[in-house]
Design a protein around this motif. Structure first.
Motif, PDB file in Angstrom:
ATOM      1  N   PHE A 135      41.759  37.395  38.739  1.00  0.00           N
ATOM      2  CA  PHE A 135      42.040  35.968  38.802  1.00  0.00           C
ATOM      3  C   PHE A 135      42.665  35.557  37.482  1.00  0.00           C
ATOM      4  O   PHE A 135      42.237  36.022  36.431  1.00  0.00           O
ATOM      5  CB  PHE A 135      40.746  35.179  39.050  1.00  0.00           C
ATOM      6  CG  PHE A 135      40.967  33.700  39.073  1.00  0.00           C
ATOM      7  CD1 PHE A 135      41.405  33.079  40.224  1.00  0.00           C
ATOM      8  CD2 PHE A 135      40.759  32.933  37.936  1.00  0.00           C
ATOM      9  CE1 PHE A 135      41.628  31.708  40.245  1.00  0.00           C
ATOM     10  CE2 PHE A 135      40.983  31.565  37.954  1.00  0.00           C
ATOM     11  CZ  PHE A 135      41.412  30.957  39.111  1.00  0.00           C
ATOM     12  N   PRO A 136      43.649  34.693  37.488  1.00  0.00           N
ATOM     13  CA  PRO A 136      44.320  34.060  38.610  1.00  0.00           C
ATOM     14  C   PRO A 136      45.474  34.924  39.136  1.00  0.00           C
ATOM     15  O   PRO A 136      46.022  35.744  38.408  1.00  0.00           O
ATOM     16  CB  PRO A 136      44.855  32.762  38.012  1.00  0.00           C
ATOM     17  CG  PRO A 136      45.154  33.097  36.577  1.00  0.00           C
ATOM     18  CD  PRO A 136      44.089  34.104  36.189  1.00  0.00           C
ATOM     19  N   ASN A 137      45.836  34.692  40.365  1.00  0.00           N
ATOM     20  CA  ASN A 137      46.981  35.361  40.965  1.00  0.00           C
ATOM     21  C   ASN A 137      48.239  34.653  40.460  1.00  0.00           C
ATOM     22  O   ASN A 137      48.429  33.463  40.697  1.00  0.00           O
ATOM     23  CB  ASN A 137      46.904  35.291  42.491  1.00  0.00           C
ATOM     24  CG  ASN A 137      48.036  36.030  43.172  1.00  0.00           C
ATOM     25  OD1 ASN A 137      49.139  36.135  42.644  1.00  0.00           O
ATOM     26  ND2 ASN A 137      47.771  36.529  44.357  1.00  0.00           N
ATOM     27  N   LEU A 138      49.085  35.396  39.763  1.00  0.00           N
ATOM     28  CA  LEU A 138      50.273  34.805  39.140  1.00  0.00           C
ATOM     29  C   LEU A 138      51.572  35.241  39.823  1.00  0.00           C
ATOM     30  O   LEU A 138      52.632  35.238  39.204  1.00  0.00           O
ATOM     31  CB  LEU A 138      50.317  35.161  37.652  1.00  0.00           C
ATOM     32  CG  LEU A 138      49.106  34.709  36.825  1.00  0.00           C
ATOM     33  CD1 LEU A 138      49.243  35.183  35.385  1.00  0.00           C
ATOM     34  CD2 LEU A 138      48.922  33.208  36.891  1.00  0.00           C
ATOM     35  N   THR A 139      51.487  35.578  41.095  1.00  0.00           N
ATOM     36  CA  THR A 139      52.682  36.049  41.794  1.00  0.00           C
ATOM     37  C   THR A 139      53.560  34.926  42.322  1.00  0.00           C
ATOM     38  O   THR A 139      54.703  35.166  42.696  1.00  0.00           O
ATOM     39  CB  THR A 139      52.306  36.968  42.970  1.00  0.00           C
ATOM     40  OG1 THR A 139      51.443  36.258  43.863  1.00  0.00           O
ATOM     41  CG2 THR A 139      51.626  38.235  42.477  1.00  0.00           C
ATOM     42  N   THR A 140      53.044  33.708  42.373  1.00  0.00           N
ATOM     43  CA  THR A 140      53.809  32.576  42.899  1.00  0.00           C
ATOM     44  C   THR A 140      53.881  31.457  41.877  1.00  0.00           C
ATOM     45  O   THR A 140      53.085  31.408  40.931  1.00  0.00           O
ATOM     46  CB  THR A 140      53.158  32.015  44.179  1.00  0.00           C
ATOM     47  OG1 THR A 140      51.872  31.473  43.830  1.00  0.00           O
ATOM     48  CG2 THR A 140      53.002  33.087  45.254  1.00  0.00           C
ATOM     49  N   TYR A 141      54.808  30.545  42.116  1.00  0.00           N
ATOM     50  CA  TYR A 141      54.897  29.367  41.250  1.00  0.00           C
ATOM     51  C   TYR A 141      53.578  28.589  41.273  1.00  0.00           C
ATOM     52  O   TYR A 141      53.083  28.171  40.236  1.00  0.00           O
ATOM     53  CB  TYR A 141      56.049  28.448  41.684  1.00  0.00           C
ATOM     54  CG  TYR A 141      55.937  27.084  41.050  1.00  0.00           C
ATOM     55  CD1 TYR A 141      56.258  26.902  39.714  1.00  0.00           C
ATOM     56  CD2 TYR A 141      55.464  25.989  41.769  1.00  0.00           C
ATOM     57  CE1 TYR A 141      56.123  25.672  39.099  1.00  0.00           C
ATOM     58  CE2 TYR A 141      55.332  24.755  41.164  1.00  0.00           C
ATOM     59  CZ  TYR A 141      55.657  24.593  39.837  1.00  0.00           C
ATOM     60  OH  TYR A 141      55.508  23.381  39.232  1.00  0.00           O
ATOM     61  N   GLN A 142      53.001  28.429  42.460  1.00  0.00           N
ATOM     62  CA  GLN A 142      51.749  27.675  42.584  1.00  0.00           C
ATOM     63  C   GLN A 142      50.634  28.323  41.764  1.00  0.00           C
ATOM     64  O   GLN A 142      49.844  27.628  41.121  1.00  0.00           O
ATOM     65  CB  GLN A 142      51.316  27.564  44.058  1.00  0.00           C
ATOM     66  CG  GLN A 142      52.183  26.662  44.903  1.00  0.00           C
ATOM     67  CD  GLN A 142      53.511  27.316  45.312  1.00  0.00           C
ATOM     68  OE1 GLN A 142      53.691  28.525  45.223  1.00  0.00           O
ATOM     69  NE2 GLN A 142      54.460  26.493  45.732  1.00  0.00           N
ATOM     70  N   GLY A 143      50.572  29.640  41.785  1.00  0.00           N
ATOM     71  CA  GLY A 143      49.548  30.342  41.013  1.00  0.00           C
ATOM     72  C   GLY A 143      49.738  30.188  39.519  1.00  0.00           C
ATOM     73  O   GLY A 143      48.769  29.997  38.775  1.00  0.00           O
ATOM     74  N   VAL A 144      50.979  30.246  39.075  1.00  0.00           N
ATOM     75  CA  VAL A 144      51.255  30.116  37.645  1.00  0.00           C
ATOM     76  C   VAL A 144      51.090  28.667  37.196  1.00  0.00           C
ATOM     77  O   VAL A 144      50.417  28.392  36.202  1.00  0.00           O
ATOM     78  CB  VAL A 144      52.672  30.630  37.287  1.00  0.00           C
ATOM     79  CG1 VAL A 144      52.954  30.466  35.805  1.00  0.00           C
ATOM     80  CG2 VAL A 144      52.834  32.091  37.694  1.00  0.00           C
ATOM     81  N   SER A 145      51.672  27.740  37.942  1.00  0.00           N
ATOM     82  CA  SER A 145      51.607  26.335  37.523  1.00  0.00           C
ATOM     83  C   SER A 145      50.192  25.785  37.607  1.00  0.00           C
ATOM     84  O   SER A 145      49.797  24.965  36.781  1.00  0.00           O
ATOM     85  CB  SER A 145      52.548  25.474  38.357  1.00  0.00           C
ATOM     86  OG  SER A 145      52.137  25.446  39.707  1.00  0.00           O
TER      87      SER A 145
END
Length: 113
Positions: free
Chosen positions: A63-73
């Motif tokens: 955690f956290p999953n950083l594969t998407t914009y939503q995960g990173v933002s």
């Protein structure tokens, strides 16, 4: 009469020189461009995250999953904190430019641009 005309002509040329030289100093002023204004998620931040973070913070990973914009933002302040403190990525390090890009992006609101 010729002396008066000669003095007026010299005074006029001197005034023109002052006017033109004062205008030239304003032309040469350079404005500093804030490097943070050009940082985008798609061009700068995502490639950094993809190259350095998703190995551990990808689908099915930590955690956290950083594969998407939503995960990173959604975790932007935490991501910034970890890279600025050099705690992440474990086993490697980001360049100062990469750290600055992430910081700028987060400080600008972590928008999807």
């Amino acid at each position: 009469m010729f002396n008066t005309l000669k003095i007026k002509k010299q005074y006029f040329i001197l005034c023109l020189g002052v006017v033109f030289s004062s205008c030239l100093t304003n032309i040469d002023e350079e404005q500093e461009i804030d490097p943070c204004t050009t940082v985008t998620f798609s061009a700068e931040v995502k490639p950094i995250i993809d190259a350095n973070c998703v190995q551990c913070h990808g689908t099915g990973g930590n955690f956290p999953n950083l594969t998407t914009y939503q995960g990173v933002s959604g975790n932007a302040s935490n991501v910034k904190s970890q890279v600025v403190s050099r705690k992440m990525p474990i086993g490697s390090t980001l360049t100062d430019a990469e750290t600055q890009a992430i910081s700028c992006w987060v400080d600008a609101g972590a928008i999807n641009n």
